[in-house]
Design a protein around this motif. Structure first.
Motif, PDB file in Angstrom:
ATOM      1  N   LEU A  23       0.692  -1.297  -0.086  1.00 44.52           N
ATOM      2  CA  LEU A  23      -0.008  -0.002   0.009  1.00 44.52           C
ATOM      3  C   LEU A  23       0.755   1.254   0.017  1.00 44.52           C
ATOM      4  O   LEU A  23       0.650   2.001   0.633  1.00 44.52           O
ATOM      5  N   LYS A  24       1.835   1.389  -0.974  1.00 40.38           N
ATOM      6  CA  LYS A  24       2.686   2.398  -1.160  1.00 40.38           C
ATOM      7  C   LYS A  24       3.073   2.567  -2.716  1.00 40.38           C
ATOM      8  O   LYS A  24       2.859   1.691  -3.531  1.00 40.38           O
ATOM      9  N   ILE A  25       2.799   3.956  -2.910  1.00 42.53           N
ATOM     10  CA  ILE A  25       2.757   4.274  -4.442  1.00 42.53           C
ATOM     11  C   ILE A  25       3.829   5.152  -4.768  1.00 42.53           C
ATOM     12  O   ILE A  25       3.972   6.036  -3.969  1.00 42.53           O
ATOM     13  N   ARG A  26       4.351   5.279  -5.829  1.00 42.40           N
ATOM     14  CA  ARG A  26       5.633   6.349  -6.088  1.00 42.40           C
ATOM     15  C   ARG A  26       4.962   7.584  -6.836  1.00 42.40           C
ATOM     16  O   ARG A  26       4.050   7.640  -7.355  1.00 42.40           O
ATOM     17  N   LEU A 224       8.097  14.429   2.162  1.00 41.07           N
ATOM     18  CA  LEU A 224       6.917  13.786   3.247  1.00 41.07           C
ATOM     19  C   LEU A 224       6.832  12.379   2.800  1.00 41.07           C
ATOM     20  O   LEU A 224       5.806  11.523   3.309  1.00 41.07           O
ATOM     21  N   ALA A 225       7.478  11.756   1.889  1.00 44.70           N
ATOM     22  CA  ALA A 225       7.473  10.325   1.657  1.00 44.70           C
ATOM     23  C   ALA A 225       7.764   9.359   2.753  1.00 44.70           C
ATOM     24  O   ALA A 225       8.334   9.744   3.646  1.00 44.70           O
ATOM     25  N   SER A 226       6.861   8.259   2.785  1.00 43.11           N
ATOM     26  CA  SER A 226       7.038   7.498   3.729  1.00 43.11           C
ATOM     27  C   SER A 226       8.083   6.417   3.691  1.00 43.11           C
ATOM     28  O   SER A 226       8.856   5.887   4.827  1.00 43.11           O
ATOM     29  N   LYS A 227       8.721   6.322   2.517  1.00 44.31           N
ATOM     30  CA  LYS A 227      10.018   5.504   2.292  1.00 44.31           C
ATOM     31  C   LYS A 227      10.489   5.970   1.220  1.00 44.31           C
ATOM     32  O   LYS A 227       9.938   6.421  -0.037  1.00 44.31           O
ATOM     33  N   LYS A 228      11.803   5.938   1.436  1.00 44.83           N
ATOM     34  CA  LYS A 228      12.888   6.629   0.184  1.00 44.83           C
ATOM     35  C   LYS A 228      13.934   5.616  -0.001  1.00 44.83           C
ATOM     36  O   LYS A 228      14.362   4.865   0.722  1.00 44.83           O
ATOM     37  N   GLY A 234      20.728   3.526  -9.825  1.00 41.88           N
ATOM     38  CA  GLY A 234      21.011   5.102  -9.302  1.00 41.88           C
ATOM     39  C   GLY A 234      19.644   5.910  -8.990  1.00 41.88           C
ATOM     40  O   GLY A 234      19.748   7.160  -8.846  1.00 41.88           O
ATOM     41  N   ASP A 235      18.515   5.454  -9.388  1.00 46.20           N
ATOM     42  CA  ASP A 235      17.439   6.103  -9.355  1.00 46.20           C
ATOM     43  C   ASP A 235      16.790   6.635  -7.848  1.00 46.20           C
ATOM     44  O   ASP A 235      16.661   5.331  -7.314  1.00 46.20           O
ATOM     45  N   GLU A 236      16.703   7.606  -7.507  1.00 49.25           N
ATOM     46  CA  GLU A 236      15.802   7.765  -6.331  1.00 49.25           C
ATOM     47  C   GLU A 236      14.451   7.796  -6.428  1.00 49.25           C
ATOM     48  O   GLU A 236      13.843   8.268  -7.354  1.00 49.25           O
ATOM     49  N   VAL A 237      13.948   6.915  -5.470  1.00 48.35           N
ATOM     50  CA  VAL A 237      12.368   6.535  -5.398  1.00 48.35           C
ATOM     51  C   VAL A 237      12.120   6.862  -3.969  1.00 48.35           C
ATOM     52  O   VAL A 237      12.281   6.613  -3.094  1.00 48.35           O
ATOM     53  N   SER A 238      10.725   7.521  -4.316  1.00 44.99           N
ATOM     54  CA  SER A 238      10.156   8.107  -3.133  1.00 44.99           C
ATOM     55  C   SER A 238       8.617   7.614  -3.099  1.00 44.99           C
ATOM     56  O   SER A 238       7.906   7.908  -4.022  1.00 44.99           O
ATOM     57  N   LEU A 239       8.302   6.811  -1.876  1.00 47.24           N
ATOM     58  CA  LEU A 239       6.759   6.047  -1.887  1.00 47.24           C
ATOM     59  C   LEU A 239       6.122   6.715  -0.891  1.00 47.24           C
ATOM     60  O   LEU A 239       6.600   7.047   0.243  1.00 47.24           O
ATOM     61  N   PHE A 240       4.877   6.731  -1.166  1.00 40.95           N
ATOM     62  CA  PHE A 240       3.662   7.533  -0.410  1.00 40.95           C
ATOM     63  C   PHE A 240       2.745   6.521   0.030  1.00 40.95           C
ATOM     64  O   PHE A 240       2.475   5.571  -0.872  1.00 40.95           O
ATOM     65  N   ASP A 241       2.314   6.256   1.385  1.00 38.99           N
ATOM     66  CA  ASP A 241       1.174   5.427   1.636  1.00 38.99           C
ATOM     67  C   ASP A 241      -0.068   5.898   0.846  1.00 38.99           C
ATOM     68  O   ASP A 241      -0.411   7.169   0.858  1.00 38.99           O
ATOM     69  N   VAL A 242      -0.819   4.967   0.498  1.00 42.85           N
ATOM     70  CA  VAL A 242      -2.164   5.135  -0.411  1.00 42.85           C
ATOM     71  C   VAL A 242      -3.220   4.081   0.330  1.00 42.85           C
ATOM     72  O   VAL A 242      -2.871   2.888   0.494  1.00 42.85           O
TER      73      VAL A 242
END
Length: 297
Positions: A23-26, A224-228, A234-242
């Protein structure tokens, strides 16, 4: 501002079943999107010579002079204390008026302002890229190009979202760029003459070649991402709770493999969070894709 349709759709490749598992989306930074012109800053120069001249004419000259004197070393500032403010202002007015004629404005613009434009654009883009994440959704779940481009040649899935859910309606003010859905504008615009003339829809502007996507998007601050994390590439990914409650349907791709379908079903039956979610599958119709209900086993 137009209201979004009640349902919007996210095309995902088969490997992204983890969106449901976790339940996390980029929310993707502009530089990682497939359109290299995202957040393209459409202006040719920072300010024109006429705008520079107008700014000088409207400026509070006395305040500018006093601020400049405050920045001087103590010994130099003491020298100006020997003359009255009236004399000081008169002296500087005469000096500046001699310097700031039409020819000098052109020289200042050419030598100092114009060279800053590319550096300013680069700096602004880098800044936006560090702070803004984008969730891109589509108004249609039956676009063959979208299934091909974003769902790995129809082997993936589409998530249907309820746009009335609070997840998409967290706007804090009318001027808030974040926390709400906005329709993408498709327009092949030419650059504005100056930054001051540039329209303020950079965040939702794309060329007409992308019009088939029927995109709506939401922006969130990346901090404010819940996970990075950083990928192996080398790509930076930011995941948010959905929240699961904002997902109302999952549409299975035409070419989805049985192993992936079974994996999806296992995720759905493993949690009561997904009891409300309907399942459909894409099929070939006479003239295009059509949807048929798919039963959960």
């Amino acid at each position: 501002m137009d209201l979004p349709p009640q349902k919007l759709y996210k095309y995902i490749p088969p490997a992204r079943i983890d969106i449901l598992q976790n339940l996390k989306i980029r929310f993707t930074q502009p530089s990682a999107l497939n359109d290299p012109f995202e957040f393209n800053l459409l202006f040719s120069e920072i300010v024109s010579t006429q705008q520079l001249r107008d700014h000088y004419e409207k400026a509070d000259k006395q305040e500018l002079i006093l601020e400049a004197i405050k920045e001087l070393p103590d010994d130099q500032r003491a020298l100006f204390a020997l003359v009255s403010k009236e004399q000081l202002f008169q002296m500087f007015e005469q000096f500046i008026s001699n310097m700031f004629n039409a020819g000098k404005v052109n020289d200042i613009h050419r030598d100092y302002i114009a060279p800053l434009t590319p550096k300013l654009k680069e700096g602004m883009y880098e800044g936006l890229n560090k702070i803004i994440g984008i969730l891109s959704l589509s108004a249609t779940p039956i676009s063959p190009p979208m299934w091909a481009n974003y769902a790995e040649n129809s082997t993936g899935f589409v998530l249907e979202f309820d746009t009335t859910h609070s997840f998409f309606n967290g706007r804090r003010s009318e001027k808030d760029e974040f926390y709400h859905l906005r329709q993408v504008i498709y327009d092949d615009r030419q650059p504005s003459a100056t930054m001051m003339d540039m329209p303020f829809d950079t965040f939702v502007l794309k060329s007409k070649s992308w019009e088939y996507e029927q995109e709506w998007r939401m922006l969130l601050p990346l901090d404010l991402a819940s996970k990075k994390f950083i990928t192996d590439f080398g790509d930076e990914v930011s995941l948010f709770d959905v929240p699961a409650s904002c997902i109302t349907k999952i549409i299975i791709g035409l070419n989805a493999r049985e192993t992936k379908i079974n994996e999806l079903l296992e995720v759905l039956v493993a949690s009561s969070h997904f009891d409300h979610i309907d399942l459909e599958r894409i099929h070939k119709g006479p003239t295009g894709f059509k949807l048929e209900r798919f039963k959960k086993e």
